[in-house]
Each structure stands twice: as structure tokens, then as C-alpha cells.
Design an enzyme around this catalytic site. Structure first.
Site, mmCIF file in Angstrom:
data_model
loop_
_atom_site.group_PDB
_atom_site.id
_atom_site.type_symbol
_atom_site.label_atom_id
_atom_site.label_comp_id
_atom_site.label_asym_id
_atom_site.label_seq_id
_atom_site.Cartn_x
_atom_site.Cartn_y
_atom_site.Cartn_z
ATOM 1 N N PHE A 29 54.585 -5.195 13.394
ATOM 2 C CA PHE A 29 55.930 -4.418 13.247
ATOM 3 C C PHE A 29 55.529 -2.981 12.550
ATOM 4 O O PHE A 29 55.028 -2.882 11.619
ATOM 5 C CB PHE A 29 56.938 -4.836 12.210
ATOM 6 C CG PHE A 29 58.274 -4.095 12.157
ATOM 7 C CD1 PHE A 29 59.224 -4.404 13.205
ATOM 8 C CD2 PHE A 29 58.424 -3.297 11.311
ATOM 9 C CE1 PHE A 29 60.236 -3.497 13.111
ATOM 10 C CE2 PHE A 29 59.653 -2.433 11.181
ATOM 11 C CZ PHE A 29 60.594 -2.642 11.968
ATOM 12 N N ASP A 36 48.506 -0.212 8.216
ATOM 13 C CA ASP A 36 49.715 -0.046 7.951
ATOM 14 C C ASP A 36 49.938 -0.674 6.792
ATOM 15 O O ASP A 36 50.261 -1.977 6.701
ATOM 16 C CB ASP A 36 50.737 -0.352 9.221
ATOM 17 C CG ASP A 36 52.283 -0.246 8.788
ATOM 18 O OD1 ASP A 36 52.458 -0.360 7.636
ATOM 19 O OD2 ASP A 36 52.960 -0.394 9.715
ATOM 20 N N LYS A 60 58.175 2.061 1.391
ATOM 21 C CA LYS A 60 58.794 0.962 0.549
ATOM 22 C C LYS A 60 58.532 1.135 -1.042
ATOM 23 O O LYS A 60 58.971 2.107 -1.353
ATOM 24 C CB LYS A 60 58.360 -0.341 1.258
ATOM 25 C CG LYS A 60 58.997 -0.493 2.503
ATOM 26 C CD LYS A 60 58.588 -2.004 3.011
ATOM 27 C CE LYS A 60 59.311 -2.086 4.473
ATOM 28 N NZ LYS A 60 60.742 -2.367 4.701
HETATM 29 C C1 LIG Z 1 54.561 -2.924 7.936
HETATM 30 C C2 LIG Z 1 55.730 -1.993 8.367
HETATM 31 N N1 LIG Z 1 55.553 -0.751 9.115
HETATM 32 C C3 LIG Z 1 56.643 0.154 9.253
HETATM 33 C C4 LIG Z 1 57.734 -0.200 8.693
HETATM 34 C C5 LIG Z 1 59.170 0.847 8.979
HETATM 35 O O1 LIG Z 1 59.490 1.315 7.787
HETATM 36 P P1 LIG Z 1 60.669 2.167 7.724
HETATM 37 O O2 LIG Z 1 61.862 1.192 8.162
HETATM 38 O O3 LIG Z 1 60.933 2.745 6.366
HETATM 39 O O4 LIG Z 1 60.444 3.305 8.891
HETATM 40 C C6 LIG Z 1 58.008 -1.376 8.205
HETATM 41 C C7 LIG Z 1 59.526 -1.576 7.567
HETATM 42 O O5 LIG Z 1 59.471 -3.012 7.457
HETATM 43 C C8 LIG Z 1 56.905 -2.275 7.883
HETATM 44 O O6 LIG Z 1 57.372 -3.513 7.256
#
Ligand SMILES: Cc1ncc(COP(=O)(O)O)c(C=O)c1O
Length: 404
Positions: free
Chosen positions: A145, A230, A259
Site C-alpha cells: 500500500f 516507504d 504519519k
Molecule cells: C505504507 C504507506 N504508504 C503510504 C500511505 C499513504 O499515506 P497518506 O494516507 O498520508 O497519503 C500509507 C497510509 O496508510 C501507508 O501506510
């Protein structure tokens, strides 16, 4: 009715207004959250909830921590916003702090995780264009994700998303996590980067194998391919180290954070090394890059995580929570208790995650079910043992009722 709310509004009235005015994108329970402090949030009816979702792995210092509130108040009275065309003081200070604690040289700031990942993808494609003969393909993992912009939905490896909003951005390949054969077959002359979550969060808390990563790092070095981590969910102490890459004895070339870095204030960052300082004016930017309030929030939050040594504390509290779950494992038939630090999950014997989440909420506990059989826990990093005991107590009571 006046446009400005002049008193306590009935929850039913608020919910009716929400149903009528908010674009439907998610099923939400019929409560309206009103305030939070520490490990708890309260709704407009005064019900209190122990938060083991942690604002979706965001509120690393708990709800409304004084250090964040004070920093925002101070910065708001000094300078709320200035054009991204100028430096500002907290922007410089936060960039320095992040480079110091991460070992990277350069930082780009954004507001959301998806935005930080977009920056990483752009940087990798820029690198491919100018240093790798036009290579632009990026390999990511099945079940990963990476966010909800169109490019990040193209990068994400969720099966349900593959046909959604077609046509997707081309140039993304997905391979099963920890399958070296699949990865080595996918890598080719067109590959400019591999992007992975060191522990898949939304995918159900699955860590990358250390051996696989070591092999991947070597292959990337040999072929001049960038490795992007990520760490939007895993960064800033969540897994028991400041960054999850520290568990694996390797370093990525690009790291993305969001986050926890803002403790609830919208903030994200992409970090990289000097040799990838490749953008030219116009390639990347945004109205809110380096926004002073966000920078002050990040400085306060990351400073407090360091001051309290929360990564190490999270590792200890995570072990305590895991042992509590293990003591219930047989009774409730919990399977695959897993995770690192305070990013934990387990599977249920039946696909009743949504029911369990709803019942726990009725008993004053917030937990998450990323898929029907999986429960995920990601409380604030400063969660106490008493809070963990309280969580396990409520969970046990609900399980007794559902499966007892
Ligand atoms: C691993 C990862 N990457 C990217 C995102 C996307 O972040 P945002 O919702 O702040 O755009 C998330 C959100 O849960 C995530 O867990």
C-alpha cells in the site's frame, strides 16, 4: 438556524448533517469524535474510547500532546504560512534534525504520505532518465500500500485496485513479497527502482525477510537500481527502532516518512542522499512544502520521540502486548501473532474482523481490521502497560461473548 454552531449539537443532528453533506467514501460508525487526550478519545455523547488505532498509526505521542499543542501555538503566533519560495526557520531546523538522525543528506517536505511517495517516484524516474538510459519502471510488492493518488494507486499492489480508475499510470510491476525468483525475473534494463514497505502495514503487518533484502540491496547496487523504502507507517519509532530499515542491516537510497512524523499534523518527508539531489526547479514542489506550522509540529514531535527514547520504549511495550496476546492465543484461537514494536497484528479463526471491531468499540476500545480475518494494533508509542492491560481486558471480554 445560524451557520455557526452556538452550543452543544445533538449527535443525531450532526450525523444527519454528515450523511447529507460529506461525500461518501467510507462506512463510518454513527459517532462523532470530539476530543482526545493521551490514549483516549471522546465522542459528542461523552463516551470514552481507548485508542489502539492511534489515529491510523499517526498519534505517536498520544492525542493532543502538550508538546505539539505548545509548538503549534508558538508557531501560529509567529508565522503560520509563507510562500514555499522562501526558506523558513523551522523548515531548516527540521531538515537538519531529520538528516542527522537518518544519515540521509537531503529532505523534501510534503503534507501526506502519498505526496512523499510521489516525490520518491519522480526522483527515481529522474534518475532513470538522466543516469540509466531512460529506465522508468518501478517494481513494488503484491499486497503493498503506497497511497491513493492515481500514481500511488498504480504503485500499490492491492489486487482489488488493479482495474480501478483505469487506465493506470504505466511503468509499475508487482511481485510477491519475499519471492526472490519473482523479483529477479521482474528486474530488467527498464527498471529504475524497487519500492517496498519494510513491514507491510495495510497489507496486514508482514515484514520483508532480511535475507531477501540483503540480496535485493546487492542486486540494486550491481545494476544501478534505486531502493526506495516507504516508511510512512513504520518510520519514527513505530517498529521499535527510529526507522524500520535499521532492523535489516541495509539502507535504502530513498526513504519516505509521514504519519508519526507530525504526530497528527499533516506532514510528510522524502529523504535521500546527496548523489540523488537531482531535481531542477519546477520538477517538484507544492504550496505547502516546508509549511511553517507543519515544520514546527514535526520538530516538536520528532524531538520528543528522541528525548523520551520512544523507539526503544515501543519495542519493550510491543513485547509486553505480544506476550499478553500470546497468553490468550489458545483460548481465542488467535493465529499468526506478528509484527515489530507497536505495529502488531494477528488473525482470527473466522472472518469476523468487522464484527469484532464494532463490538470492541461498543465496549470503549478502538482497534483496526485491515482485512476480514486480521486485527491490527498500532497505539501511541508512549502507551503504558496499564493501557495495554486495559486493552487486553476489553478484548478478552468481547472475545468471550463472540467466541466464548
Ligand atoms: C505504507 C504507506 N504508504 C503510504 C500511505 C499513504 O499515506 P497518506 O494516507 O498520508 O497519503 C500509507 C497510509 O496508510 C501507508 O501506510
Amino acid at each position: 438556524m445560524t451557520m455557526i454552531d452556538e452550543g452543544v449539537r445533538e449527535t443525531d443532528e450532526l450525523l444527519a448533517e454528515a450523511e447529507a453533506s460529506i461525500l461518501f467514501t467510507a462506512k463510518r460508525p454513527p459517532v462523532v469524535m470530539e476530543r482526545g487526550k493521551g490514549m483516549y478519545v471522546w465522542d459528542t455523547d461523552g463516551n470514552r474510547y481507548l485508542d489502539f488505532i492511534g489515529g491510523w498509526a499517526v498519534t505517536c505521542l498520544g492525542h493532543s500532546p502538550d508538546v505539539l499543542k505548545d509548538a503549534l501555538e508558538r508557531q501560529a503566533s509567529q508565522l503560520v504560512n509563507v510562500s514555499p519560495a522562501f526558506y523558513n526557520k523551522p523548515m531548516i531546523e527540521l531538515a537538519s534534525l531529520l538528516t542527522k538522525i537518518s544519515g540521509f543528506d537531503r529532505v523534501f517536505f510534503g503534507s501526506s504520505g502519498a505526496e512523499a511517495n510521489e516525490s520518491a517516484i519522480k526522483l527515481a524516474r529522474k534518475y532513470g532518465a538522466i543516469r540509466k538510459g531512460g529506465a522508468y519502471e518501478i517494481i513494488t510488492a503484491t499486497n503493498s500500500f503506497h497511497g491513493r493518488t492515481l500514481a500511488m494507486m498504480s504503485a500499490t499492489g492491492k489486487a482489488q485496485w488493479q482495474q480501478l480508475f483505469a487506465p493506470k499510470l504505466p511503468g509499475f510491476l508487482h511481485v510477491p513479497l519475499n519471492d526472490w525468483e519473482a523479483m529477479s525475473q521482474a528486474i530488467g534494463p527498464g527498471t529504475c527502482a524497487v519500492m517496498l514497505e519494510p513491514v507491510q502495514g495495510e497489507g496486514g503487518v508482514h515484514a520483508v525477510d532480511a535475507d531477501y533484502l540483503a540480496q535485493l540491496r546487492k542486486k540494486c547496487d550491481d545494476e544501478g537500481i534505486l531502493l526506495i523504502f516507504d516508511e510512512i507507517q513504520t518510520g519514527i519509532g513505530r517498529t521499535g527502532t527510529m526507522f524500520a530499515f535499521e532492523h535489516f542491516g541495509i539502507r535504502p537510497d530513498i526513504l519516505t516518512l509521514a504519519k508519526g512524523i507530525g504526530g497528527g499534523f499533516p506532514l510528510s518527508a522524502m529523504l535521500t542522499k546527496e548523489e540523488l539531489n537531482l531535481f531542477e526547479p519546477g520538477d517538484q514542489g507544492g504550496t505547502y512544502t516546508g509549511q511553517p506550522l507543519a515544520m514546527a509540529a514535526g520538530l516538536a514531535v520528532v524531538g520528543e520521540v528522541i528525548r523520551l527514547n520512544l523507539p526503544e520504549y515501543a519495542a519493550v511495550q510491543g513485547d509486553y502486548l505480544i506476550s499478553g496476546l500470546r497468553s490468550m492465543q489458545t483460548k481465542y484461537k488467535l493465529e499468526h501473532i506478528r509484527g515489530k514494536g507497536l505495529l502488531l497484528a494477528f488473525d482470527l479463526p473466522e472472518p469476523k474482523g468487522a464484527e469484532l471491531v464494532a463490538d470492541c468499540m461498543k465496549e470503549g476500545l478502538l482497534i483496526d481490521s485491515p482485512s476480514p480475518r486480521t486485527i491490527r494494533l498500532m497505539p501511541a508509542l508512549n502507551v503504558s502497560k496499564a493501557h495495554i492491560d486495559e486493552m487486553l481486558g476489553i478484548f478478552g471480554r468481547v472475545m468471550d461473548r463472540l467466541w466464548g
